[in-house]
Design a protein around this motif. Sequence first.
Motif, PDB file in Angstrom:
ATOM      1  N   ILE A  83       1.342  -1.439  -0.080  1.00 51.28           N
ATOM      2  CA  ILE A  83      -0.004   0.165  -0.543  1.00 51.28           C
ATOM      3  C   ILE A  83       0.621   1.354   0.284  1.00 51.28           C
ATOM      4  N   ASP A  84       0.502   1.986  -0.689  1.00 48.06           N
ATOM      5  CA  ASP A  84       1.445   3.520  -0.972  1.00 48.06           C
ATOM      6  C   ASP A  84       0.055   4.136   0.374  1.00 48.06           C
ATOM      7  N   THR A  85       1.143   5.065   1.324  1.00 50.98           N
ATOM      8  CA  THR A  85       1.001   5.132   2.752  1.00 50.98           C
ATOM      9  C   THR A  85       0.308   6.819   2.080  1.00 50.98           C
ATOM     10  N   LYS A  86       1.031   7.135   1.255  1.00 51.83           N
ATOM     11  CA  LYS A  86       0.666   8.580   0.756  1.00 51.83           C
ATOM     12  C   LYS A  86      -1.006   8.238   0.099  1.00 51.83           C
ATOM     13  N   ARG A  87      -1.215   7.580  -0.510  1.00 53.03           N
ATOM     14  CA  ARG A  87      -2.679   7.843  -0.773  1.00 53.03           C
ATOM     15  C   ARG A  87      -3.773   7.482   0.353  1.00 53.03           C
ATOM     16  N   LEU A  88      -3.298   6.851   1.633  1.00 56.37           N
ATOM     17  CA  LEU A  88      -4.293   6.992   2.949  1.00 56.37           C
ATOM     18  C   LEU A  88      -5.361   7.884   3.163  1.00 56.37           C
ATOM     19  N   ASP A  89      -6.372   7.975   3.957  1.00 59.08           N
ATOM     20  CA  ASP A  89      -6.668   8.921   3.896  1.00 59.08           C
ATOM     21  C   ASP A  89      -6.861   8.337   5.776  1.00 59.08           C
ATOM     22  N   ALA A  90      -6.184   9.759   6.501  1.00 58.46           N
ATOM     23  CA  ALA A  90      -6.499   9.189   7.700  1.00 58.46           C
ATOM     24  C   ALA A  90      -7.449  10.451   8.528  1.00 58.46           C
ATOM     25  N   ASP A  91      -8.770  10.742   8.093  1.00 57.59           N
ATOM     26  CA  ASP A  91     -10.148  10.728   8.354  1.00 57.59           C
ATOM     27  C   ASP A  91     -10.564   9.612   8.906  1.00 57.59           C
ATOM     28  N   ASN A  92     -10.635   8.546   8.699  1.00 57.17           N
ATOM     29  CA  ASN A  92     -10.911   7.796   8.272  1.00 57.17           C
ATOM     30  C   ASN A  92     -10.331   6.021   9.540  1.00 57.17           C
ATOM     31  N   VAL A  93     -10.496   5.047   9.995  1.00 61.23           N
ATOM     32  CA  VAL A  93      -9.554   4.025  10.398  1.00 61.23           C
ATOM     33  C   VAL A  93      -9.791   3.129   9.628  1.00 61.23           C
ATOM     34  N   GLY A  94      -8.568   2.626   9.215  1.00 65.13           N
ATOM     35  CA  GLY A  94      -7.862   1.542   8.035  1.00 65.13           C
ATOM     36  C   GLY A  94      -7.408   0.844   8.216  1.00 65.13           C
ATOM     37  N   LEU A  95      -6.813   0.075   6.797  1.00 63.27           N
ATOM     38  CA  LEU A  95      -5.770  -0.568   6.735  1.00 63.27           C
ATOM     39  C   LEU A  95      -4.654   0.455   7.057  1.00 63.27           C
ATOM     40  N   LEU A  96      -3.525   0.207   7.913  1.00 67.16           N
ATOM     41  CA  LEU A  96      -1.844   1.270   8.140  1.00 67.16           C
ATOM     42  C   LEU A  96      -2.408   2.441   9.022  1.00 67.16           C
ATOM     43  N   THR A  97      -3.595   2.894   9.421  1.00 62.85           N
ATOM     44  CA  THR A  97      -3.755   3.995  10.187  1.00 62.85           C
ATOM     45  C   THR A  97      -3.451   3.448  11.907  1.00 62.85           C
ATOM     46  N   ARG A  98      -2.649   4.851  12.300  1.00 62.89           N
ATOM     47  CA  ARG A  98      -2.909   4.322  13.917  1.00 62.89           C
ATOM     48  C   ARG A  98      -3.970   5.178  14.610  1.00 62.89           C
ATOM     49  N   VAL A  99      -4.901   4.362  15.226  1.00 63.95           N
ATOM     50  CA  VAL A  99      -5.882   5.038  16.202  1.00 63.95           C
ATOM     51  C   VAL A  99      -6.037   4.455  17.780  1.00 63.95           C
ATOM     52  N   ARG A 100      -5.983   5.259  18.187  1.00 59.55           N
ATOM     53  CA  ARG A 100      -6.504   5.242  19.511  1.00 59.55           C
ATOM     54  C   ARG A 100      -7.035   5.606  20.500  1.00 59.55           C
ATOM     55  N   ILE A 101      -7.649   4.203  21.068  1.00 64.01           N
ATOM     56  CA  ILE A 101      -8.809   4.225  21.410  1.00 64.01           C
ATOM     57  C   ILE A 101      -8.787   4.156  22.403  1.00 64.01           C
ATOM     58  N   THR A 102      -9.831   5.008  23.194  1.00 64.52           N
ATOM     59  CA  THR A 102     -10.575   4.274  24.787  1.00 64.52           C
ATOM     60  C   THR A 102     -11.517   3.350  25.616  1.00 64.52           C
ATOM     61  N   ASN A 103     -10.904   2.413  26.453  1.00 66.39           N
ATOM     62  CA  ASN A 103     -12.706   1.505  26.621  1.00 66.39           C
ATOM     63  C   ASN A 103     -13.020   2.059  27.470  1.00 66.39           C
ATOM     64  N   ILE A 104     -14.801   2.960  27.155  1.00 60.40           N
ATOM     65  CA  ILE A 104     -15.320   3.075  27.598  1.00 60.40           C
ATOM     66  C   ILE A 104     -16.019   2.602  29.187  1.00 60.40           C
ATOM     67  N   ASP A 105     -15.468   1.737  29.322  1.00 57.66           N
ATOM     68  CA  ASP A 105     -16.169   0.541  30.597  1.00 57.66           C
ATOM     69  C   ASP A 105     -15.125   0.974  31.553  1.00 57.66           C
ATOM     70  N   ASN A 106     -13.682   0.884  31.083  1.00 59.72           N
ATOM     71  CA  ASN A 106     -12.564   0.752  32.036  1.00 59.72           C
ATOM     72  C   ASN A 106     -12.054   1.893  32.484  1.00 59.72           C
ATOM     73  N   ASN A 107     -12.171   3.085  31.246  1.00 59.31           N
ATOM     74  CA  ASN A 107     -11.375   4.236  30.574  1.00 59.31           C
ATOM     75  C   ASN A 107     -10.057   4.249  30.587  1.00 59.31           C
TER      76      ASN A 107
END
Length: 153
Positions: free
Chosen positions: A72-96
């Motif tokens: 995958i050419d990372t230059k063509r990826l969109d950082a607006d949505n979660v997808g392949l090769l994106t780094r995503v920070r998430i929070t577990n709502i139940d235990n914060n």
Amino acid sequence: MEYMSQEGYNKLVAELHELEAEVPRVKDAIAEARAQGDLSENYEYRAAKREQARLLGRIRFKQRVLEFARVIDTKRLDADNVGLLTRVRITNIDNNSSMTYTIVSPHEANLRDKKLSINSPIAQALLGKKVGDTVEAHVPAGIMRLRIDDIQL
């Protein structure tokens, strides 16, 4: 077709070369065991043949993955949505608790390196979502409620 990063592709190529370098050693072990005589009761021969079968199977598997791999050419990826090769920070709502993962192909997945397979239940729940979205991931332990805090390439 298997989409992956350049790093993952290079790692698979290196693993394949390492496996192919082992073939002569295994062939020599088979030849040595065969030279010992009666093959019907020769444990070393059977063990070397099993090792050869395992090695050739792994080589064929890696070759097949690489045959259908697409980098995958990372230059063509969109950082607006979660997808392949994106780094995503998430929070577990139940235990914060907060976690950061990179969504990768199944062949690159490694939880110690915070690389999550795109086929995992958490990644499947996150795909296509945006920052601020809340999702429910159906994991073996139950349902995890997650909030997307940040997406990066």
